[in-house]
Design an enzyme around this catalytic site. Structure first.
Site, PDB file in Angstrom:
ATOM      1  N   ASP A  44      26.381  32.239  14.616  1.00  0.00           N
ATOM      2  CA  ASP A  44      27.807  32.156  14.341  1.00  0.00           C
ATOM      3  C   ASP A  44      28.253  33.273  13.390  1.00  0.00           C
ATOM      4  O   ASP A  44      27.454  33.813  12.632  1.00  0.00           O
ATOM      5  CB  ASP A  44      28.154  30.816  13.668  1.00  0.00           C
ATOM      6  CG  ASP A  44      27.999  29.619  14.595  1.00  0.00           C
ATOM      7  OD1 ASP A  44      27.524  29.796  15.729  1.00  0.00           O
ATOM      8  OD2 ASP A  44      28.335  28.507  14.152  1.00  0.00           O
ATOM      9  N   HIS A  95      33.917  31.455  18.396  1.00  0.00           N
ATOM     10  CA  HIS A  95      33.909  30.674  17.149  1.00  0.00           C
ATOM     11  C   HIS A  95      35.320  30.553  16.592  1.00  0.00           C
ATOM     12  O   HIS A  95      35.572  29.689  15.767  1.00  0.00           O
ATOM     13  CB  HIS A  95      32.983  31.359  16.146  1.00  0.00           C
ATOM     14  CG  HIS A  95      32.553  30.516  14.986  1.00  0.00           C
ATOM     15  ND1 HIS A  95      32.444  29.142  15.026  1.00  0.00           N
ATOM     16  CD2 HIS A  95      32.170  30.873  13.719  1.00  0.00           C
ATOM     17  CE1 HIS A  95      32.029  28.700  13.842  1.00  0.00           C
ATOM     18  NE2 HIS A  95      31.867  29.724  13.037  1.00  0.00           N
ATOM     19  N   HIS A  99      37.963  32.425  10.768  1.00  0.00           N
ATOM     20  CA  HIS A  99      37.069  31.333  10.369  1.00  0.00           C
ATOM     21  C   HIS A  99      37.796  30.179   9.680  1.00  0.00           C
ATOM     22  O   HIS A  99      37.162  29.278   9.137  1.00  0.00           O
ATOM     23  CB  HIS A  99      35.937  31.850   9.473  1.00  0.00           C
ATOM     24  CG  HIS A  99      34.702  31.006   9.534  1.00  0.00           C
ATOM     25  ND1 HIS A  99      34.461  29.952   8.661  1.00  0.00           N
ATOM     26  CD2 HIS A  99      33.658  31.027  10.382  1.00  0.00           C
ATOM     27  CE1 HIS A  99      33.301  29.397   8.970  1.00  0.00           C
ATOM     28  NE2 HIS A  99      32.785  30.016  10.010  1.00  0.00           N
ATOM     29  N   HIS A 189      23.157  32.128  11.653  1.00  0.00           N
ATOM     30  CA  HIS A 189      24.311  33.005  11.423  1.00  0.00           C
ATOM     31  C   HIS A 189      23.875  34.467  11.392  1.00  0.00           C
ATOM     32  O   HIS A 189      22.863  34.791  10.758  1.00  0.00           O
ATOM     33  CB  HIS A 189      24.990  32.665  10.083  1.00  0.00           C
ATOM     34  CG  HIS A 189      25.524  31.261  10.012  1.00  0.00           C
ATOM     35  ND1 HIS A 189      24.725  30.171   9.702  1.00  0.00           N
ATOM     36  CD2 HIS A 189      26.760  30.764  10.233  1.00  0.00           C
ATOM     37  CE1 HIS A 189      25.462  29.068   9.738  1.00  0.00           C
ATOM     38  NE2 HIS A 189      26.696  29.392  10.056  1.00  0.00           N
TER      39      HIS A 189
HETATM   40 ZN   LIG Z   1      31.024  29.775  11.071  1.00  0.00          ZN
END
Ligand SMILES: [Zn+2]
Length: 247
Positions: A44, A95, A99, A189
């Site tokens: 991510d 995603h 964010h 990540h």
């Molecule tokens: Zn994230």
């Protein structure tokens, strides 16, 4: 960065009057029920030049594949890097436009922003996007429904690498491998979202992510387990869903 996963034991009545577990109707995939010795590896918050190419090198060395849930705040300035993901055999999911948690927006705003982000990402990759991961794993029923109305499937995870926590690297490796039974979806990540992505989540953790990935894939290989994309893992079984609404 993870959120509490709440498991519901409710049952939902379908249009035909047949009782089905509510998770099958309202649940979000967290893993795949399969006997295949495989897990889905997910990254991510990227892609970024400082980290992602090193991750790609490790994946190539282990003949592993992964699903990258990209942020448009990172994909837009470097579309070539996004295309490199696909060219290397990996899968690209969304995603978010940035964010910020979906709870920052009304369900209508979630729908509009996510549709625009999805369309933009598909323009870059030239492929359709199927999977969506809500930032922080946070979603409400109405926002989950808004994402699903676009034909996107939100996907959460069943195992993590703790690559945002201040713990020794060996603990991260142990945590990841312990969670990776057959069919697991592993959260990792290739970036740490920050002000560029509309959030401020504290100092960037110091984590050698290529070393972490090398040790995790090596440990999995020792157990005869390989890593692949969400779509390929799903090809070996069916999703296990969990009702998970937070925020
Ligand atoms: Zn994230």
């Amino acid at each position: 960065m993870s959120s509490v996963l709440r498991t519901g034991s409710l049952r939902a009545r379908t249009a035909r009057g047949v009782l089905r577990p509510a998770a099958r109707v309202l649940g979000t995939p967290v893993r795949v029920r399969t006997d295949a010795p495989r897990i889905a590896l997910t990254f991510d918050d990227g892609p970024v030049r400082a980290v992602t190419p090193g991750i790609l090198d490790v994946l190539r060395d282990f003949d592993a594949r992964a699903t990258f849930f990209v942020l448009m705040t990172r994909a837009r300035p470097d579309p070539g890097l996004v295309r490199e993901l696909g060219a290397a055999g990996h899968e690209v999911g969304l995603h978010g436009a940035d964010h910020r948690s979906l709870r920052t927006f009304t369900p209508g705003e979630v729908r509009d922003r996510t549709r625009r982000a999805r369309d933009e990402l598909e323009q870059i990759t030239g492929a359709s996007v199927t999977w969506f991961r809500p930032p922080y794993g946070e979603q409400s029923p109405a926002r989950w429904a808004a994402v699903r109305s676009l034909g996107l499937e939100p996907v959460l995870w069943s195992a993590t690498t703790w690559d945002w926590k201040d713990v020794p690297q060996a603990r991260r490796v142990e945590k990841a491998i312990d969670g990776c039974s057959a069919g697991a979806i592993l959260l990792a990540h290739d970036n740490f979202a920050d002000e560029v992505d509309g959030v401020s989540d504290g100092p960037r953790p110091e984590v050698d992510k290529t070393d972490l990935l090398t040790r995790v894939l090596s440990g999995l290989a020792d157990r005869g387990t390989s890593a692949t994309t969400v779509s390929e893992l799903l090809g070996t079984g069916r999703f296990e869903r969990r009702i998970s609404f937070a925020g």
